[in-house]
Design an enzyme around this catalytic site. Structure first.
Site, PDB file in Angstrom:
ATOM      1  N   HIS A  66       0.826  -1.210   0.000  1.00 50.26           N
ATOM      2  CA  HIS A  66       0.000   0.000   0.000  1.00 50.26           C
ATOM      3  C   HIS A  66       0.862   1.263   0.000  1.00 50.26           C
ATOM      4  O   HIS A  66       0.467   2.283  -0.560  1.00 50.26           O
ATOM      5  CB  HIS A  66      -0.969  -0.017   1.186  1.00 50.26           C
ATOM      6  N   HIS A 189      -1.124 -13.113  -0.517  1.00 52.88           N
ATOM      7  CA  HIS A 189      -2.305 -13.522   0.257  1.00 52.88           C
ATOM      8  C   HIS A 189      -2.170 -14.948   0.793  1.00 52.88           C
ATOM      9  O   HIS A 189      -3.117 -15.483   1.352  1.00 52.88           O
ATOM     10  CB  HIS A 189      -3.572 -13.361  -0.584  1.00 52.88           C
ATOM     11  N   ASP A 240      -5.988 -17.645   2.607  1.00 52.49           N
ATOM     12  CA  ASP A 240      -5.464 -18.893   2.039  1.00 52.49           C
ATOM     13  C   ASP A 240      -5.875 -20.037   2.959  1.00 52.49           C
ATOM     14  O   ASP A 240      -5.066 -20.546   3.737  1.00 52.49           O
ATOM     15  CB  ASP A 240      -3.928 -18.788   1.945  1.00 52.49           C
TER      16      ASP A 240
END
Ligand code: HEM
Ligand SMILES: *[C@@H]1O[C@H](CO)[C@@H](O)[C@H](O)[C@H]1NC(C)=O
Ligand SMILES: *[C@@H]1O[C@H](CO)[C@@H](O)[C@H](O)[C@H]1NC(C)=O
Length: 325
Positions: A66, A189, A240
């Site tokens: 980010h 992720h 996940d």
């Protein structure tokens, strides 16, 4: 150097060369003379934070992404300066790990004041978080400077969970990242969780007909729905399933099999190009395949860490990470 590059932008070859030169203003071990313990101080702080709360590894990894996607990897997301601060952007919802970065900065200031940028701390902490989650290690290029702007109005380029594959691709391309990078970086992720807030559309109001996204494996759907009831917001569920604390390539198999949890991950299997990339990693289900995934993920992280970096006399080295000097 920047000036020369701008002047010659028309020449593609020279531009490539200039990009290379500008990129190479970061280097491995940038602080080796000025703050030899910089990297070990950061990794100690990350280690301490993780031993108290392992889930912050995912926060630190996400924080770097980010930071890099808005105004480049320049620590702009760390600033607290009022309602307009970048941190408040819609696309940054749920981002965390700020206190860990601040703690590392405070320790660094004691040993080598005004030397190590917050942007570099974020990049180093992300690497350490990956390593401490059993993922690959890699050398982090350092020498980033901290940005002088932080405004939520600049965060429009953040990829969103409901973006189409075309939009995800073009948002990554704008940052110099290709389809392979998109797949590999989304594989971050492999650790962490999502708030149910981000699942509502996918589970209950999926366009065009409502209901849930048909690409969700029927064996997973009831679980997702019970963990994320309609209207649920703050409950969290693993990105996940089955391997959310270990950094590995398990997520790619999940995406292939319809066990990808957030929509943007699932969309990677809709497109022929990104599908082929996923299939290639999943297809080599042995130690060599895992090594390949680790190597390529690390390379993609290094590439992401170079987005829009400021170096030389641009920007500043902040004294604290949440305020401009
Ligand atoms: C492709 C575009 C991407 C989209 C749309 C996306 C979206 C999301 C969303 C919605 C969440 C849940 C956030 C929450 O509820 O706290 C999340 C979590 C996460 N993202 Fe992404 N992401 C993307 C790419 C990336 C990349 C490139 C990285 C890092 C290289 C990354 C690392 C993470 C991590 C580690 C988490 C877990 C955070 C936690 O457990 O606190 N993501 N992402
Ligand atoms: C942030 O950007 C908006 C839109 O450009 C501008 O109106 C606002 O003054 C900026 N805020 C700060 C604190 O610079
Ligand atoms: C995704 O969701 C956001 C926020 O709810 C919305 O503004 C945007 O239009 C949506 N994008 C797509 C492609 O549906």
């Amino acid at each position: 150097m920047e000036f020369t590059c701008l002047n010659r932008k028309a020449l593609i070859l020279v531009t490539v060369l200039c990009n290379f030169i500008m990129v190479s203003s970061l280097e491995v071990g940038f602080y080796s003379q000025t703050c030899p313990n910089a990297e070990s101080i950061v990794s100690t702080v990350v280690q301490e934070a993780l031993s108290a709360e392992q889930t912050v590894a995912a926060e630190l990894l996400r924080l770097h992404f980010h930071d890099c996607f808005v105004e480049g990897c320049d620590g702009s997301i760390l600033i607290d300066n009022g309602d307009d601060q970048e941190k408040n952007a819609f696309g940054h919802q749920g981002v965390g790990g700020f206190n860990i970065i601040e703690k590392a900065k405070a320790r660094l200031e004691q040993v080598c004041p005004a030397t190590v940028s917050c942007a570099d701390i974020v990049a180093l902490a992300a690497r350490d978080a990956v390593v401490l989650s059993n993922g690959p290690s890699y050398e982090v290029l350092t020498g980033r400077r901290d940005g002088l702007v932080s405004n939520k109005s600049l965060a429009n380029e953040m990829p969103e969970v409901n973006d189409s594959i075309q939009l995800l691709r073009s948002k990554f391309q704008k940052k110099g990242l290709n389809d392979k990078d998109l797949v590999l970086l989304s594989a971050a992720h492999t650790i962490g969780t999502t708030a149910c807030f981000f699942m509502q559309k996918r589970l209950y109001e999926f366009p065009p007909h409502g209901g849930s996204d048909p690409s969700i494996n029927p064996a997973l759907l009831p679980d997702l729905k019970s963990m994320c009831p309609k209207g649920g917001n703050s409950e969290r569920l693993p990105l996940d399933p089955g391997s959310e604390r270990i950094f590995d390539d398990h997520i790619l198999g999940n995406i292939k099999n319809g066990f990808g949890v957030i929509e943007s991950d699932a969309r990677l299997y809709d497109d022929s190009v990104t599908k082929r990339i996923i299939d290639a990693y999943v297809g080599i289900a042995n130690i060599r395949g895992k090594a390949l995934f680790n190597r390529d993920f690390a390379a993609a992280m290094v590439k992401m860490g170079l987005i829009g970096v400021k170096s030389g006399s641009d920007g500043e080295i902040r004294r604290v990470c949440n305020a401009f000097n």
